[in-house]
Design a protein around this motif. Structure first.
Motif, PDB file in Angstrom:
ATOM      1  N   MET A  28       3.689  -1.156  -5.636  1.00 30.90           N
ATOM      2  CA  MET A  28       3.165  -0.222  -4.578  1.00 30.90           C
ATOM      3  C   MET A  28       2.074   0.073  -5.071  1.00 30.90           C
ATOM      4  O   MET A  28       2.505   0.328  -6.345  1.00 30.90           O
ATOM      5  N   ILE A  74      -0.547   2.644  -6.324  1.00 31.38           N
ATOM      6  CA  ILE A  74      -1.422   3.520  -6.961  1.00 31.38           C
ATOM      7  C   ILE A  74      -2.451   4.380  -6.611  1.00 31.38           C
ATOM      8  O   ILE A  74      -2.643   5.192  -6.422  1.00 31.38           O
ATOM      9  N   ASP A  97       7.456  10.287  -8.341  1.00 30.13           N
ATOM     10  CA  ASP A  97       6.979  10.039  -6.734  1.00 30.13           C
ATOM     11  C   ASP A  97       5.933  11.571  -7.255  1.00 30.13           C
ATOM     12  O   ASP A  97       5.137  11.143  -6.680  1.00 30.13           O
ATOM     13  N   LYS A 123       3.035  10.276  -8.823  1.00 29.38           N
ATOM     14  CA  LYS A 123       2.474   8.991  -8.101  1.00 29.38           C
ATOM     15  C   LYS A 123       1.977   9.910  -7.006  1.00 29.38           C
ATOM     16  O   LYS A 123       0.632   8.981  -6.739  1.00 29.38           O
ATOM     17  N   ALA A 124       2.429  10.239  -5.867  1.00 30.17           N
ATOM     18  CA  ALA A 124       1.464  10.915  -5.134  1.00 30.17           C
ATOM     19  C   ALA A 124       0.393  11.863  -5.428  1.00 30.17           C
ATOM     20  O   ALA A 124      -0.416  12.215  -4.746  1.00 30.17           O
ATOM     21  N   ASN A 138      -1.463   7.420   1.375  1.00 29.88           N
ATOM     22  CA  ASN A 138      -2.906   7.487   0.987  1.00 29.88           C
ATOM     23  C   ASN A 138      -4.065   7.832   1.848  1.00 29.88           C
ATOM     24  O   ASN A 138      -4.029   8.091   2.396  1.00 29.88           O
ATOM     25  N   HIS A 179      -6.582   0.835  -3.224  1.00 33.71           N
ATOM     26  CA  HIS A 179      -6.959  -0.142  -2.554  1.00 33.71           C
ATOM     27  C   HIS A 179      -7.634  -0.676  -1.534  1.00 33.71           C
ATOM     28  O   HIS A 179      -7.845  -1.729  -1.037  1.00 33.71           O
ATOM     29  N   ASP A 228       2.694   0.550  -9.151  1.00 32.84           N
ATOM     30  CA  ASP A 228       4.431   1.185  -9.997  1.00 32.84           C
ATOM     31  C   ASP A 228       5.190  -0.059  -9.872  1.00 32.84           C
ATOM     32  O   ASP A 228       4.721  -1.285  -9.792  1.00 32.84           O
ATOM     33  N   VAL A 240      -2.854   9.215  -6.972  1.00 36.17           N
ATOM     34  CA  VAL A 240      -3.148   8.710  -5.433  1.00 36.17           C
ATOM     35  C   VAL A 240      -4.724   9.583  -5.307  1.00 36.17           C
ATOM     36  O   VAL A 240      -5.829   9.558  -5.108  1.00 36.17           O
ATOM     37  N   GLU A 285       0.672  -1.179   0.220  1.00 42.50           N
ATOM     38  CA  GLU A 285       0.440  -0.201   0.202  1.00 42.50           C
ATOM     39  C   GLU A 285       1.156   1.099  -0.403  1.00 42.50           C
ATOM     40  O   GLU A 285       1.798   1.144   0.457  1.00 42.50           O
ATOM     41  N   TYR A 286       0.174   2.087  -0.831  1.00 45.58           N
ATOM     42  CA  TYR A 286       0.368   3.230  -0.541  1.00 45.58           C
ATOM     43  C   TYR A 286       0.370   4.284   0.627  1.00 45.58           C
ATOM     44  O   TYR A 286      -0.622   4.699   0.963  1.00 45.58           O
ATOM     45  N   GLU A 287       1.175   4.304   1.478  1.00 46.37           N
ATOM     46  CA  GLU A 287       1.654   5.026   3.181  1.00 46.37           C
ATOM     47  C   GLU A 287       1.014   6.036   3.370  1.00 46.37           C
ATOM     48  O   GLU A 287       0.130   6.109   4.216  1.00 46.37           O
TER      49      GLU A 287
END
Length: 209
Positions: A59, A61, A88, A91-92, A27, A64, A55, A95, A23-25
């Motif tokens: 991970m 994106i 990065d 990606k952020a 999120n 979830h 990705d 999300v 998971e994207y921590e």
């Protein structure tokens, strides 16, 4: 395709073990138990129609909730699309965008209500639509059919638009939507997904013995 048309660059489609995904921590979108249950029900009804976006390092994106729902119903492998080459920051940003972009659309309420009424008439499980998650719609005109107790045969008990139809054998009983939501997770925790166990638990709660 015309000879001047640009060839699109598609991302790679793969299958991944749910245990390999991370998971994207950071999120900011939260999926509670109710939402995960709704997503799980959707997957069971229609299949895994929306791949998880990841990705190159597996991970997540976007997706979830679908990942949690897949684990909830015991799936071992899920479809994924690899978004390669993103920074990065990209990606952020995605999300957030993945969860905010759908809110830019609007509903044609008249057509939506017509479709819901037809689905109800067809006997489709309306709960799969997760209508209580739609906050900006007025369902005042949506009047479900009247439901009656299978033994009483009186035909006088009308279900409010916020009620839910609960069918057990020849019984067809309205229960408040709030009660249904409260019971849903509780019953699932005690009875699992067994139709027989769930039916027995509901009968016990409604004292239909």
């Amino acid at each position: 395709m015309t000879k001047n048309a640009k060839k699109e660059q598609f991302h790679e489609y793969v299958h991944k073990s749910v245990h390999d995904l991370q998971e994207y921590e950071k999120n900011p979108n939260i999926h509670d138990e109710k939402n995960i249950s709704e997503l799980a029900a959707s997957i069971k009804e229609w299949g895994f129609t929306n791949p998880i976006l990841i990705d190159e390092s597996d991970m997540i994106i976007a997706g979830h909730g679908r990942w949690e729902a897949a684990k909830f119903i015991g799936m071992e492998v899920v479809p994924c699309i690899i978004l390669a080459g993103l920074s990065d920051s990209q990606k952020a940003a995605y999300v957030i965008a993945d969860n905010s972009l759908p809110f830019g659309s609007k509903w044609d309420e008249d057509l939506l209500l017509q479709e819901i009424e037809q689905l109800e008439a067809d006997g489709f499980n309306i709960d799969l639509l997760a209508l209580d998650n739609i906050e900006d719609l007025d369902f005042a005109e949506f009047q479900p059919s009247s439901f009656t107790d299978g033994h009483a045969k009186d035909g006088d008990e009308t279900v409010n638009k916020a009620d839910t139809k609960l069918t057990i054998g020849e019984y067809s009983i309205p229960i408040p939507r709030e009660m249904y939501i409260r019971w849903q997770d509780d019953i699932r925790n005690s009875a699992g997904f067994s139709k027989e166990n769930v039916t027995e638990e509901i009968k016990r709660r409604l004292q239909l013995w």
